[in-house]
Design an enzyme around this catalytic site. Structure first.
Site, PDB file in Angstrom:
ATOM      1  N   HIS A 413       0.820  -1.214   0.000  1.00  0.00           N
ATOM      2  CA  HIS A 413       0.000   0.000   0.000  1.00  0.00           C
ATOM      3  C   HIS A 413       0.862   1.276   0.000  1.00  0.00           C
ATOM      4  O   HIS A 413       0.340   2.376  -0.087  1.00  0.00           O
ATOM      5  CB  HIS A 413      -1.011  -0.006   1.165  1.00  0.00           C
ATOM      6  N   ASP A 461      -0.111  -7.488   1.795  1.00  0.00           N
ATOM      7  CA  ASP A 461       0.395  -6.106   1.753  1.00  0.00           C
ATOM      8  C   ASP A 461       1.923  -6.130   1.770  1.00  0.00           C
ATOM      9  O   ASP A 461       2.562  -5.840   2.783  1.00  0.00           O
ATOM     10  CB  ASP A 461      -0.165  -5.346   2.975  1.00  0.00           C
ATOM     11  N   SER A 557       4.274   2.800   8.027  1.00  0.00           N
ATOM     12  CA  SER A 557       3.915   1.736   7.080  1.00  0.00           C
ATOM     13  C   SER A 557       5.107   1.331   6.212  1.00  0.00           C
ATOM     14  O   SER A 557       5.916   2.169   5.817  1.00  0.00           O
ATOM     15  CB  SER A 557       2.804   2.211   6.159  1.00  0.00           C
TER      16      SER A 557
END
Ligand code: 4AZ
Length: 615
Positions: A413, A461, A557
């Protein structure tokens, strides 16, 4: 409940809890992990055990190497079938690929000093005393019972053409007829248990009073078997008594009785990966637990009582029974010993030592760290040498993890393949307002996003970034970076293990963060309770602290959740992926479970870059 009864009940409760339950007290259901059994693990399951040096691990299974993949150094061997091979590894690789070749006798070399094995005095062909005959001599010899254990018996049965190994090593056989037995000598044999022929085991000849008798065996034949509700079903179809599961002994022959354990009985120890190994394997110089704890803290353990003698005997390869007799117990067996064959175990270890080693997960500098990630502490240069920042245009948007070569691991992502040209990878960065001198800036060649990444559910992911090499260079040189190791098994770390997250993500109260921060979190099991219908156990891993004080947050992230193994080697266990809010104990951070993607990663970056073991 009446008061008297209550106090009795409490007393009983107190007694049972004050005594730590030994594994043998545990009922079967508590010793064996039933859910794990569904995976049908065997000695060839490289998520649970190491492969042999003539095998390599592909998608969780040890498969045979091709002979040319063996190290070339070594001495030529002549196998029992008369075929000669440049090294033992070549022989084993060839036999692994063509198991039937072992039983053909079409070679021309003379297997000097080797043995033929047969069974004698049994009622059927599956049983009897174990008779060995030197290939070039007529003399028959028998094996001493006290050197005979499951390991040797399994090898003998496989050697005799019973692929499921041994049923029983007790067996009593009538020595009848007029055959003369040399009753002053018997052979001692010692196998590691991975051999496929007794000829690979170590033999010594000893004078003995035969007080302990001769070794006999009943090999396993499927059609003579009656499974009961009390038997354990091995993956190879064999049934063994339930109480033999998780005792460190390979009763199944395919080790399936020792790979799904929550505790071990008898003289066995539990690896963190749920495997029972015999106590003799601890501190014997060879790592058996994939998590390495059987060879850690050995210096400390050596000082402990009883350790020294036992282990010295082992180093000299003296069978256990003999070690006992040397102390004056058991039988009198002190007369001359003649080494007949040294066995191939040292050769196996030597080949293992020649396999390529990876250098990852070990920091170069070892200065002590002082302590954004919610609630974390600032990092120093060199503390997290695998941490990188991903810069898109003017902003640092995500973290990433250096895994070696030109490769960065990050979250799907975080990146888009079409934007590869606008990304930069910043390495060895601490504070992006005041960049430190060690900082390296790399441009990006390509971005690979997992084909099954689902932006709605955050499944898969995970993405790889390949950095460009600097002009004129053949490798990506990152002088101030160290790759984190890629975990090759989902059993390397477990819930409650303490690990570390790091990044430049938002801090407390959504504050902006400019310098790299880190914090300790625990791996959390059974995370569906926090995220019903959103958590996918195989692909995701939760981590956090009880009070939520340490957590990843927006901006972290793609960055690392790393765990250190017992030898202080660091693995990238997770990639910061998602979570409901930040720092809320009822909503732990969710990470991509990297071990689940080992094959995907090695497919793209090349096996040799990430395969530490089982290569
Ligand atoms: C994010 O938005 C994010 N607390 C990352 C991690 C967590 C929450 C959000 C986990 O990138």
């Amino acid at each position: 409940m009446k008061l008297a009864h209550l106090s009795l009940f409490l007393l009983a409760l107190h007694l049972s809890s004050s005594r730590s339950p030994s594994a043998s007290d545990l009922p079967q259901e508590e010793l064996v992990d039933q859910k794990c059994l569904l995976q049908k693990y065997t000695h060839r399951s490289c998520n649970k055990v190491f492969c042999q040096p003539w095998q390599r691990c592909i998608e969780g299974t040890c498969i045979c190497k091709l002979p040319y993949q063996c190290p070339r150094a070594g001495t030529p061997v002549c196998a029992m079938n008369g075929r000669s091979y440049p090294t033992y590894c070549h022989q084993k690789s060839f036999e692994c690929l063509h198991p039937e070749i072992k039983f053909s006798h079409n070679g021309t070399c003379a297997a000097e000093g080797k043995f033929n094995v047969s069974l004698i005095y049994g009622r059927t062909k599956t049983e009897g005393l174990v008779q060995v005959k030197l290939v070039d001599q007529d003399e028959r010899m028998f094996i001493c019972k006290n050197s005979w254990s499951m390991a040797e018996a399994n090898v003998a049965c496989v050697d005799l053409g019973f692929p499921l190994g041994v049923r029983d090593i007790q067996g009593s056989f009538n020595i009848s007829g007029n055959l003369h037995i040399n009753d002053t000598e018997c052979l001692h044999v010692h196998c590691r248990g991975v051999e496929t022929s007794l000829a690979e085991c170590a033999f010594t000849k000893r004078r003995t009073e035969l007080s302990n008798g001769l070794a006999g065996v009943v090999c396993y034949k499927q059609d003579a078997d009656f499974p009961t509700s009390l038997s354990f079903q091995c993956v190879n179809g064999k049934h063994i008594p339930q109480e033999k599961a998780c005792n460190g002994v390979n009763d199944c022959g395919d080790q399936s009785d020792e790979l799904c354990c929550k505790g071990c009985r008898g003289n066995a120890s539990l690896c963190k990966s749920g495997v029972c190994i015999p106590d003799q394997y601890k501190c014997n110089g060879e790592v058996d637990c994939i998590t390495g704890e059987d060879e850690s803290r050995c210096e400390e353990r050596k000082k402990g009582k009883g350790y020294k003698k036992e282990n010295e005997d082992r180093q000299q390869n003296i069978p256990k029974g003999l070690a006992r007799s040397a102390q004056g117990e058991a039988e009198i067996e002190t007369e001359e010993t003649e080494m007949l064959t040294p066995g191939m175990d040292n050769e196996r270890k030597r080949i293992k030592s020649l396999l390529p080693k990876l250098s990852c997960g070990v920091k170069r500098n070892t200065h002590t760290r002082r302590k954004r990630v919610i609630g974390g502490k600032p990092a120093n240069v060199g503390d997290y040498p695998w941490q990188v920042a991903i810069k898109d245009g003017q902003r640092i948007t995500c973290g990433g993890i250096y895994i070696g070569g030109c490769w960065i691991l990050t979250a799907a992502h975080c990146v888009r393949p079409s934007r590869a040209h606008s990304y930069q990878v910043w390495t060895a960065l601490l504070d992006w307002l005041k960049p430190n001198s060690q900082l390296g800036i790399q441009t990006v060649k390509r971005v690979i996003v997992h084909e099954k990444y689902n932006g709605a559910t955050f499944q898969n992911d995970i993405a790889l970034i390949e950095m460009k090499m600097h002009t004129g260079k053949k490798e990506c040189e990152l002088p101030n970076s160290v790759p984190a190791c890629v975990p090759w098994s989902p059993y390397l770390f477990q819930p409650n293990d303490r690990c570390i997250i790091s990044g430049w993500g938002r801090g407390k109260d959504n504050q902006k963060v400019y310098s790299l921060r880190w914090g300790e979190v625990d791996l959390i099991g059974n995370c569906s309770q926090f995220y019903p219908d959103r958590y996918y156990e195989k692909e995701m891993q939760c981590a956090g602290t009880r009070d939520g004080s340490i957590d990843a947050c927006k901006g972290d992230s793609g960055g690392p959740l790393v765990c250190e193994d017992i030898n202080n080697v660091t693995y990238v266990w997770g990639i910061v992926s998602w979570g409901e809010n930040c720092g809320k104990p009822e909503f732990p951070g969710v990470y991509t479970r990297v071990a689940n993607y080992f094959d995907w990663i090695s497919y793209h970056v090349g096996r040799s870059l990430v395969s530490q073991h089982n290569v």
